[in-house]
Design a protein around this motif. Structure first.
Motif, mmCIF file in Angstrom:
data_model
loop_
_atom_site.group_PDB
_atom_site.id
_atom_site.type_symbol
_atom_site.label_atom_id
_atom_site.label_comp_id
_atom_site.label_asym_id
_atom_site.label_seq_id
_atom_site.Cartn_x
_atom_site.Cartn_y
_atom_site.Cartn_z
ATOM 1 N N ASP A 150 71.994 54.081 36.256
ATOM 2 C CA ASP A 150 72.755 55.186 36.846
ATOM 3 C C ASP A 150 74.075 54.746 37.459
ATOM 4 N N SER A 151 74.186 53.482 37.831
ATOM 5 C CA SER A 151 75.456 53.016 38.406
ATOM 6 C C SER A 151 76.328 52.311 37.371
ATOM 7 N N MET A 152 75.800 52.135 36.144
ATOM 8 C CA MET A 152 76.618 51.565 35.079
ATOM 9 C C MET A 152 77.643 52.583 34.604
ATOM 10 N N GLN A 153 78.802 52.100 34.209
ATOM 11 C CA GLN A 153 79.879 52.936 33.716
ATOM 12 C C GLN A 153 80.098 52.667 32.227
ATOM 13 N N PRO A 154 80.735 53.604 31.512
ATOM 14 C CA PRO A 154 81.007 53.359 30.086
ATOM 15 C C PRO A 154 81.721 52.043 29.819
ATOM 16 N N VAL A 155 82.629 51.668 30.717
ATOM 17 C CA VAL A 155 83.350 50.407 30.534
ATOM 18 C C VAL A 155 82.390 49.215 30.547
ATOM 19 N N ASP A 156 81.310 49.311 31.314
ATOM 20 C CA ASP A 156 80.337 48.220 31.371
ATOM 21 C C ASP A 156 79.718 47.973 30.001
ATOM 22 N N ILE A 157 79.377 49.054 29.309
ATOM 23 C CA ILE A 157 78.775 48.933 27.976
ATOM 24 C C ILE A 157 79.786 48.360 26.992
ATOM 25 N N ASP A 158 81.039 48.794 27.119
ATOM 26 C CA ASP A 158 82.092 48.256 26.252
ATOM 27 C C ASP A 158 82.252 46.749 26.451
ATOM 28 N N ILE A 159 82.209 46.318 27.702
ATOM 29 C CA ILE A 159 82.365 44.892 27.999
ATOM 30 C C ILE A 159 81.176 44.092 27.465
ATOM 31 N N LEU A 160 79.972 44.618 27.629
ATOM 32 C CA LEU A 160 78.796 43.935 27.075
ATOM 33 C C LEU A 160 78.924 43.806 25.562
ATOM 34 N N GLY A 161 79.433 44.875 24.928
ATOM 35 C CA GLY A 161 79.626 44.826 23.481
ATOM 36 C C GLY A 161 80.636 43.770 23.083
ATOM 37 N N TYR A 162 81.738 43.687 23.818
ATOM 38 C CA TYR A 162 82.768 42.688 23.533
ATOM 39 C C TYR A 162 82.215 41.274 23.724
ATOM 40 N N LEU A 163 81.542 41.046 24.850
ATOM 41 C CA LEU A 163 81.042 39.705 25.142
ATOM 42 C C LEU A 163 79.901 39.299 24.213
#
Length: 230
Positions: A150-163
């Motif tokens: 619930d505290s994760m943001q869309p940018v967090d998922i994008d960063i995980l995908g990049y890394l």
């Protein structure tokens, strides 16, 4: 048993039945149903779980209950739209025969859905739950992922995908679609606090050089990322 307990039991029972054999039309994107027509729309008003949620209202349905209803529908649609493996048959059988297990599962998921802020997070929760059913991680790990969700943001998922495509990279080199660089830094720190991202070269450097730190996705980060993009 109090009235509130009876109501709680009713919604738990209705939700567990929907997990086993859903009455939803899976061709409908329930996130697109307008909030003020969730109950007036014939498509949703006769669904048993919706009726159970409505029964919780004493003086009329609230905005919070309408939003909760949409999140429940989105969770169930995603849950039943996936290609389920033999693990699902075992899960369904246990849900039918083990009442303690049934109420542990349904109560936990209902509480999480109620806390989630958006329908999209409810969809991601369904994916995380399916990952648990498929034995990719245990119940405690599912609950932990749910707490983080619930505290994760869309940018967090994008960063995980990049890394996930890199061994590591300096923060300033992380290439994701237009985000303020300080939001990027905040996202890295947030993911690090969850244990989804680690840092290399954590020797002291000045604040101005924060963007030169190297980030990498952790094994736990890989697990949650693979679950929510499945």
């Amino acid at each position: 048993m109090t009235k509130n307990e009876l109501q709680s039991e009713s919604i738990n029972e209705a939700f567990s039945k929907e997990l086993i054999n859903t009455s939803l039309d899976l061709t409908i994107d329930y996130s697109e149903v307008a909030l003020d027509s969730v109950l007036s729309d014939n498509i949703t008003s006769e669904i048993p779980i919706v009726k159970s949620i409505v029964s919780l209202g004493r003086l009329g349905i609230s905005i919070k209950q309408l939003h909760f209803t949409k999140k429940v529908l989105c969770f169930l649609r995603e849950f039943h739209s996936r290609n389920l493996t033999s693990n699902f048959s075992e899960f369904k059988q246990k849900l039918i025969t083990d009442h303690k297990f049934k109420y542990k599962v349904t109560e936990q998921i209902i509480l999480i859905i109620d806390r989630l802020r958006t329908e999209q997070r409810s969809v991601l929760l369904a994916k995380l739950f399916l990952g648990h059913i498929q034995e990719k991680y245990d119940w405690e790990t599912f609950c932990y992922f749910s707490e983080c969700l619930d505290s994760m943001q869309p940018v967090d998922i994008d960063i995980l995908g990049y890394l996930s495509t890199k061994e590591s990279d300096e923060i300033e080199n992380i290439a994701i679609h237009s985000f303020d660089r300080y939001m990027l830094l905040g996202s890295i720190e947030r993911l690090k606090s969850y244990g989804f991202v680690g840092m290399k070269g954590l020797t002291w450097i000045s604040t101005a050089d924060d963007f030169k730190k190297e980030a990498f996705i952790s094994s736990l980060g890989v697990i949650i990322y693979n679950a929510i993009i499945s």
